[in-house]
Design an enzyme around this catalytic site. Structure first.
Site, PDB file in Angstrom:
ATOM      1  N   TRP A 197     -31.163  56.847  26.047  1.00  0.00           N
ATOM      2  CA  TRP A 197     -30.381  56.373  27.184  1.00  0.00           C
ATOM      3  C   TRP A 197     -30.760  57.183  28.434  1.00  0.00           C
ATOM      4  O   TRP A 197     -30.885  58.406  28.369  1.00  0.00           O
ATOM      5  CB  TRP A 197     -28.877  56.520  26.878  1.00  0.00           C
ATOM      6  CG  TRP A 197     -28.036  56.154  28.065  1.00  0.00           C
ATOM      7  CD1 TRP A 197     -27.722  54.895  28.486  1.00  0.00           C
ATOM      8  CD2 TRP A 197     -27.463  57.067  29.001  1.00  0.00           C
ATOM      9  NE1 TRP A 197     -26.986  54.967  29.642  1.00  0.00           N
ATOM     10  CE2 TRP A 197     -26.807  56.284  29.986  1.00  0.00           C
ATOM     11  CE3 TRP A 197     -27.449  58.452  29.124  1.00  0.00           C
ATOM     12  CZ2 TRP A 197     -26.133  56.849  31.061  1.00  0.00           C
ATOM     13  CZ3 TRP A 197     -26.774  59.019  30.194  1.00  0.00           C
ATOM     14  CH2 TRP A 197     -26.120  58.215  31.143  1.00  0.00           C
ATOM     15  N   ARG A 441     -18.122  54.886  22.829  1.00  0.00           N
ATOM     16  CA  ARG A 441     -17.530  54.510  24.126  1.00  0.00           C
ATOM     17  C   ARG A 441     -16.222  53.727  23.902  1.00  0.00           C
ATOM     18  O   ARG A 441     -15.963  52.748  24.582  1.00  0.00           O
ATOM     19  CB  ARG A 441     -18.505  53.682  24.950  1.00  0.00           C
ATOM     20  CG  ARG A 441     -18.293  53.799  26.462  1.00  0.00           C
ATOM     21  CD  ARG A 441     -19.052  52.730  27.243  1.00  0.00           C
ATOM     22  NE  ARG A 441     -19.038  53.018  28.666  1.00  0.00           N
ATOM     23  CZ  ARG A 441     -19.157  52.101  29.610  1.00  0.00           C
ATOM     24  NH1 ARG A 441     -19.305  50.840  29.292  1.00  0.00           N
ATOM     25  NH2 ARG A 441     -19.155  52.426  30.875  1.00  0.00           N
ATOM     26  N   LYS A 474     -24.435  39.630  34.631  1.00  0.00           N
ATOM     27  CA  LYS A 474     -25.096  40.828  34.119  1.00  0.00           C
ATOM     28  C   LYS A 474     -24.532  41.019  32.723  1.00  0.00           C
ATOM     29  O   LYS A 474     -23.358  41.371  32.553  1.00  0.00           O
ATOM     30  CB  LYS A 474     -24.782  42.038  34.998  1.00  0.00           C
ATOM     31  CG  LYS A 474     -25.339  43.336  34.440  1.00  0.00           C
ATOM     32  CD  LYS A 474     -25.061  44.491  35.372  1.00  0.00           C
ATOM     33  CE  LYS A 474     -25.452  45.820  34.734  1.00  0.00           C
ATOM     34  NZ  LYS A 474     -25.107  46.952  35.581  1.00  0.00           N
ATOM     35  N   TRP A 475     -25.330  40.758  31.706  1.00  0.00           N
ATOM     36  CA  TRP A 475     -24.882  40.759  30.305  1.00  0.00           C
ATOM     37  C   TRP A 475     -25.188  42.123  29.715  1.00  0.00           C
ATOM     38  O   TRP A 475     -26.334  42.431  29.440  1.00  0.00           O
ATOM     39  CB  TRP A 475     -25.615  39.646  29.552  1.00  0.00           C
ATOM     40  CG  TRP A 475     -25.186  39.450  28.132  1.00  0.00           C
ATOM     41  CD1 TRP A 475     -25.135  40.394  27.164  1.00  0.00           C
ATOM     42  CD2 TRP A 475     -24.773  38.218  27.519  1.00  0.00           C
ATOM     43  NE1 TRP A 475     -24.708  39.846  25.984  1.00  0.00           N
ATOM     44  CE2 TRP A 475     -24.481  38.507  26.175  1.00  0.00           C
ATOM     45  CE3 TRP A 475     -24.625  36.914  27.977  1.00  0.00           C
ATOM     46  CZ2 TRP A 475     -24.066  37.528  25.274  1.00  0.00           C
ATOM     47  CZ3 TRP A 475     -24.211  35.939  27.081  1.00  0.00           C
ATOM     48  CH2 TRP A 475     -23.927  36.244  25.746  1.00  0.00           C
ATOM     49  N   ASP A 476     -24.136  42.911  29.506  1.00  0.00           N
ATOM     50  CA  ASP A 476     -24.297  44.293  29.068  1.00  0.00           C
ATOM     51  C   ASP A 476     -24.018  44.417  27.571  1.00  0.00           C
ATOM     52  O   ASP A 476     -23.385  43.533  26.958  1.00  0.00           O
ATOM     53  CB  ASP A 476     -23.323  45.162  29.884  1.00  0.00           C
ATOM     54  CG  ASP A 476     -23.773  46.603  30.028  1.00  0.00           C
ATOM     55  OD1 ASP A 476     -24.685  47.020  29.306  1.00  0.00           O
ATOM     56  OD2 ASP A 476     -23.182  47.314  30.862  1.00  0.00           O
ATOM     57  N   MET A 477     -24.425  45.508  26.972  1.00  0.00           N
ATOM     58  CA  MET A 477     -24.213  45.762  25.539  1.00  0.00           C
ATOM     59  C   MET A 477     -24.335  47.272  25.366  1.00  0.00           C
ATOM     60  O   MET A 477     -25.428  47.814  25.418  1.00  0.00           O
ATOM     61  CB  MET A 477     -25.334  45.037  24.775  1.00  0.00           C
ATOM     62  CG  MET A 477     -25.139  44.856  23.306  1.00  0.00           C
ATOM     63  SD  MET A 477     -25.871  46.178  22.366  1.00  0.00           S
ATOM     64  CE  MET A 477     -25.848  45.492  20.744  1.00  0.00           C
ATOM     65  N   ASP A 546     -30.089  53.229  33.247  1.00  0.00           N
ATOM     66  CA  ASP A 546     -28.950  53.768  33.987  1.00  0.00           C
ATOM     67  C   ASP A 546     -29.368  54.984  34.791  1.00  0.00           C
ATOM     68  O   ASP A 546     -28.580  55.500  35.590  1.00  0.00           O
ATOM     69  CB  ASP A 546     -27.818  54.150  33.025  1.00  0.00           C
ATOM     70  CG  ASP A 546     -26.931  52.957  32.713  1.00  0.00           C
ATOM     71  OD1 ASP A 546     -26.978  51.970  33.460  1.00  0.00           O
ATOM     72  OD2 ASP A 546     -26.193  53.017  31.707  1.00  0.00           O
TER      73      ASP A 546
HETATM   74  C1  DGJ Z   1     -23.799  50.254  31.477  1.00  0.00           C
HETATM   75  C2  DGJ Z   1     -24.710  49.649  32.508  1.00  0.00           C
HETATM   76  O1  DGJ Z   1     -26.031  50.029  32.288  1.00  0.00           O
HETATM   77  C3  DGJ Z   1     -24.213  50.057  33.885  1.00  0.00           C
HETATM   78  O2  DGJ Z   1     -25.097  49.578  34.865  1.00  0.00           O
HETATM   79  C4  DGJ Z   1     -22.822  49.527  34.071  1.00  0.00           C
HETATM   80  O3  DGJ Z   1     -22.840  48.132  34.072  1.00  0.00           O
HETATM   81  C5  DGJ Z   1     -21.908  50.049  32.981  1.00  0.00           C
HETATM   82  N1  DGJ Z   1     -22.442  49.805  31.672  1.00  0.00           N
HETATM   83  C6  DGJ Z   1     -20.554  49.432  33.089  1.00  0.00           C
HETATM   84  O4  DGJ Z   1     -19.712  49.798  32.078  1.00  0.00           O
END
Ligand code: DGJ
Length: 732
Positions: A197, A441, A474-477, A546
Site C-alpha cells: 500500500w 479498517r 470511483k469504485w474502491d475496495m 494513495d
Molecule cells: C482509499 C482510496 O485509495 C482513497 O483515495 C480514498 O478514496 C479512501 N479509500 C476513502 O476511504
C-alpha cells in the site's frame, strides 16, 4: 520461350500466394500440423508431434516462411531421470505421465485417478482466432486452447476452457491460462512489479536461475504486492534496445505467474488462477474458462514493449477503445475533507475547482449512511440527510451548472459491522461458520459469489446512477479477503468463491455500464490494489496509489508505465508536506501528475492566489498536451531509480507534438543537468520549442529532429525538486 512464360507465371503466382499468406495472422500447415501466428512485431509457432502432443516451436521476431519450421519430433529421454516430456515445451501440459514441472492443468477424478495426458484432437481458425481442442488419452476431459492474434498490436492472447464431458464429476486442482516458452538459453533476466500500500509498482530486475519464481496474489484482489505482468530479456535489454518477451494476465482475483527455469535451458512462464486454496469441481457437462493471458515480443527494449501494451490497452482493452474520450481533469475531495463532507463544503470546493478548469468533480468517502469515520456505514448506500438535506441533487446541480460532471465514491464490496446492512444480513459476508471474522479498517468483505449479494450491489448502484446525474463512480475496495468461507455452498463447492466473486464483480460492472452507457468508472483498491487487464476491460482509469507525494510518485509511475498506459494512470496534485514529510514546489507536483490522467486532490481552500494562478496555467497547458500524453507514445528517457534527473517524453500518434517532462531531485556540486536526448521524432522535420518556465538553455528557435535526438536539449534544473516541461510542435 513458352518455358520462360510458364516460369514467370508460376513464380509470380508463388509470390502472390506467399504475400497473401503472409497477410494472414494465423497460418496452418495441415500436412505437418503446424500453426504460425504472426503480428507486425512478432511470431508464435506451435505444432503437434507424432505422439499427438501440442508443442511450442517458436516465440520471437516475425517469421514469414512456414517451411523453415522443423518437423515436430518427439524427444528421446536423456536418462531415466530426465524424461522426454520435460524437454518438449508442451504448450498446455496436464499433470500426468512423467511431467514434473509446473503443469497448466491438474485434476482429481471422483475415483481418485489424477493422471491427465492431453493430446491434440482438432482445430478451428476463424479470422484472427484459433481454437485447438485437446483431449485426455483415456477419457473425455476436454480442453480448448483459445488464441487471439492482434496483428497490428504485437499481442497474442491465450486462455483455456476446460470441459467435463465424462459421465462423472471431477475437480480441477489447477487451471492455468497458458504456458509460454522462451527460446532455450541461459542468462535471462526477469523484470516484475512489486510493492505494498502506498508503494505500488516498484520495478525489480533479477536473473532467472534454475527453480521457480512465483508472482501471485492470495488476497482475493489483484493486490499491491505483485502486479500480474512480467518482462524477460537476455540480460542485455535496455529501455530502447534488446529483445523483450512480456505478458499480462487479465484477472482481478487470486492469480499466479510462475517463472521457471528447468535443468534443460528451458524457461517457462505459466500463469492463470492461483493454485493456492484452489479447488474447482466440474459436474458432467460443466466447463470453466481461464482468464486471458496477453503476451508479446518487442525487438527494441522495454520501452518498445511498454508502448505495444499501452496502445493495445487504449485501443483493444479499455471500454470504448478508439472511440473513448481522453480523461478529463478531475477534482477529488478525499485529501481535502476526508469523511467530513457536506453540501456547503463540497460546493465551496467545486466553485474553486471549476475556476481552475476542472472538468469532473468527484466527491469521495463520507456521504452515505452513518459514515463519519471508517468505523460505520459501509453497505448503507443512502445519502446521509444531515450532510445533504436535499439528497445529492443540490450538489450535483451546482456542479453541473459550473460546467463540470459529477462523480461519486463507492465501496460496494464491503460492509462495516456497524451498518444497517450487516445488522440485516450478517450471513452476507464471507466467513467460516462459528470462526472469528477478521476486520481490517473495521470492515468485512461481502461474499459477492452469492447471487443475493450480487443483486443487492447492482441494485444499490443502479439506483444511485438512475436517480442522480452521476457520470463517474470511483469504485474502491479497501481490504483483502479473510476467512473466505461460503457455508451455503457446502465444502465441495465453497472454494469456487475465489473465481465466482471476481466473475460476479465483472458482471455487476458490465451490467451497470450497459444500463448507463455514459457512466465511467475508476478502479481503486486503496490505491493501485486492483490494476490488471481484466478490470481494465470495464473501467476507464485506475487510482494509481494513495501515495500522492510527487517524488515517490515518479517511481510508482515509472513502474506503472512498464505495463499500463498513461491514460489509465490517475494522478493528483495534493498538498504538502505529504508522505515522507516531504514538500515539493507546486509546479513540480503538477508536472509529475500531468504525466498521466491529471487530477487535483488538494484542499483548494488553502491555496493562495498565486497557487490558483499557477494551477490555472498548468491545467490549461495540460489540456493542450493531454492527447499527446494520454494517447501518444511514451519514452522513458531518464529513470528516477538511477538518475538525479528524471525525464519522460511523450510523442503524439500523428507525430505533430511532443512533450518533455524533467525533474531534478537534488543538485550537488553545482553540477549541470545532463543533455536529454529526445526519441521518436522525425530526423528531417523541424520543431518549434516552448518551455513552460524558461529553463530551456538551447535556442528557442525551430530545431531539427536530428539535432534534438542526437544533441539533445539542455535544461537549467537547479537545487532540490526543480522541474520543467518543454512542448515541441512540428513545423508543417
Ligand atoms: C482509499 C482510496 O485509495 C482513497 O483515495 C480514498 O478514496 C479512501 N479509500 C476513502 O476511504
Amino acid at each position: 520461350m513458352h518455358h520462360w512464360v510458364a516460369v514467370l507465371v508460376i513464380s509470380s503466382l508463388a509470390l502472390v500466394t506467399e504475400s497473401s499468406a503472409n497477410a494472414q495472422s494465423i497460418r496452418y500447415d495441415e500436412a505437418r500440423h503446424i500453426w504460425l501466428l504472426t503480428t507486425k512485431q512478432n511470431s508464435y509457432a506451435i505444432g503437434v508431434d507424432s505422439n499427438g502432443a501440442l508443442r511450442n516451436l517458436y516465440w520471437g521476431a516475425p517469421l514469414w516462411r512456414m517451411d523453415d519450421l522443423p518437423p515436430v519430433l518427439p524427444r528421446r529421454e536423456l536418462s531415466s531421470f530426465d524424461p522426454p516430456q520435460m524437454m518438449e515445451n508442451e504448450e498446455f501440459p496436464g499433470w500426468g505421465g512423467t511431467r514434473y514441472f509446473e503443469p497448466a492443468i491438474k485434476m482429481t477424478r471422483a475415483d481418485g485417478d489424477r493422471d491427465l495426458v492431453l493430446k491434440y484432437a482438432s482445430q478451428k481458425i476463424l479470422g484472427d482466432k484459433l481454437d485447438i481442442d485437446l483431449k485426455d488419452i483415456h477419457d473425455e476431459v476436454d480442453v480448448t486452447l483459445h488464441y487471439t492474434v492482434y496483428p497490428d498490436y504485437g499481442i497474442i492472447s491465450r486462455s483455456a476452457t476446460v470441459r467435463n464431458s465424462t459421465a462423472a464429476p471431477f475437480t480441477l486442482d489447477s487451471a492455468q491460462s497458458a504456458t509460454w516458452y522462451l527460446p532455450p538459453g541461459d542468462g535471462y533476466q526477469l523484470t516484475y512489479l512489486s510493492g505494498r500500500w502506498a508503494a505500488e509498482t516498484q520495478i525489480n530486475r533479477e536473473p532467472i536461475h534454475e527453480g521457480d519464481k512465483v508472482l501471485e496474489s492470495r488476497k482475493g484482489h489483484t493486490s499491491h504486492n505483485f502486479n500480474p505482468w512480467f518482462a524477460i530479456d537476455h540480460g542485455d535489454a535496455a529501455e530502447e534496445s534488446g529483445s523483450v518477451w512480456f505478458g499480462a494476465l487479465a484477472w482481478s482475483g487470486n492469480w499466479r505467474i510462475t517463472v521457471e527455469q528447468t535443468p534443460y535451458r528451458q524457461v517457462r512462464v505459466t500463469g492463470g488462477f492461483n493454485t493456492f486454496d484452489f479447488q474447482y469441481p466440474l459436474n458432467p457437462g460443466e466447463s470453466v474458462d481461464t482468464p486471458e493471458f496477453y503476451a508479446g515480443y518487442a525487438a527494441n527494449g522495454r520501452g518498445a514493449a511498454s508502448r505495444l501494451l499501452h496502445r493495445f490497452e487504449r485501443e483493444q482493452i479499455l471500454p470504448g477503445g478508439l472511440t473513448s474520450r481522453t480523461r478529463p481533469v478531475l477534482y477529488n475531495s478525499w485529501e481535502a475533507t476526508t469523511f467530513n463532507v457536506n453540501e456547503p463544503g463540497q460546493i465551496q470546493l467545486a466553485d474553486k475547482a471549476a475556476k481552475l478548469g476542472v472538468e469532473l468533480f468527484v466527491m469521495d468517502d463520507g456521504w452515505f449512511g452513518k459514515r463519519n469515520n471508517d468505523r460505520a456505514g459501509l453497505g448503507d448506500w443512502v445519502v446521509n440527510p444531515a450532510k445533504f438535506p436535499q439528497g445529492l441533487t443540490g450538489l450535483i446541480k451546482h456542479v453541473n451548472d459550473l460546467g463540470m460532471d459529477f462523480g461519486l465514491w463507492v465501496e460496494p464490496e464491503m460492509v462495516n459491522p456497524d451498518s444497517d446492512l450487516y445488522r440485516r444480513h450478517p450471513d452476507w459476508v464471507m466467513n467460516f461458520a462459528g470462526r472469528p471474522r477478521s476486520e481490517l479498517r473495521n470492515q468485512l468483505v461481502l461474499n459477492l459469489a452469492r447471487d443475493d449479494v450480487k443483486e443487492y450491489i447492482f441494485q444499490s448502484l443502479d439506483k444511485l446512477a438512475s436517480e442522480n446525474n452521476i457520470k463517474y463512480f470511483k469504485w474502491d475496495m479497501n481490504r483483502p479477503f479473510a476467512e473466505p468461507g461460503w457455508p451455503e455452498a457446502g465444502p465441495a463447492n465453497e472454494r469456487k468463491l475465489w473465481i465466482t466473486y471476481v466473475r460476479n464483480l465483472y458482471e455487476i460492472i458490465d451490467r451497470l455500464r450497459r444500463k448507463h452507457p455514459k457512466l465511467e468508472i475508476e478502479s481503486c483498491s486503496g490505491g493501485g490494489g486492483r490494476v490488471d487487464l481484466g478490470i481494465l476491460r470495464r473501467v476507464d482509469e485506475v487510482w494509481t496509489s494513495d501515495n500522492t507525494e510527487a517524488f515517490d510518485r515518479l517511481r510508482i509511475q515509472e513502474g506503472f508505465s512498464q505495463a499500463y498506459a498513461p491514460k489509465i494512470m490517475s494522478a493528483w496534485v495534493t498538498d504538502v508536506p505529504n508522505q515522507n514529510g516531504r514538500s515539493t514546489p507546486l509546479q513540480y507536483r503538477f508536472l509529475v501528475a500531468m504525466q498521466g490522467a491529471l487530477g487535483i486532490g488538494a484542499n483548494l481552500n488553502h491555496w493562495t492566489d498565486h497557487d490558483a494562478a499557477l494551477g490555472t496555467k498548468m491545467i490549461a497547458l495540460y489540456k493542450s498536451i493531454r492527447n499527446t500524453v494520454q494517447l501518444g507514445d511514451l519514452y522513458r528517457l531518464l529513470s528516477p531509480i538511477t538518475n538525479d534527473v528524471t525525464a519522460n517524453q511523450y510523442v503524439s500518434s500523428d507525430g505533430k507534438q511532443a512533450v518533455l517532462f524533467a525533474f531534478r531531485h537534488s543538485q550537488e556540486f553545482n553540477t549541470p543537468a545532463p543533455a536529454i536526448l529526445l526519441h521518436g521524432l522525425d530526423e528531417k522535420a523541424v520543431y518549434r520549442l516552448e518551455s513552460v518556465d524558461g529553463k530551456l538553455i538551447d535556442r528557442q528557435g525551430p530545431l531539427s529532429g536530428a539535432y534534438l535526438m542526437h544533441n539533445g536539449v539542455h535544461l537549467n534544473l537547479r537545487g532540490d525538486f526543480d522541474s520543467t516541461a518543454v512542448v515541441f510542435e512540428r513545423v508543417p
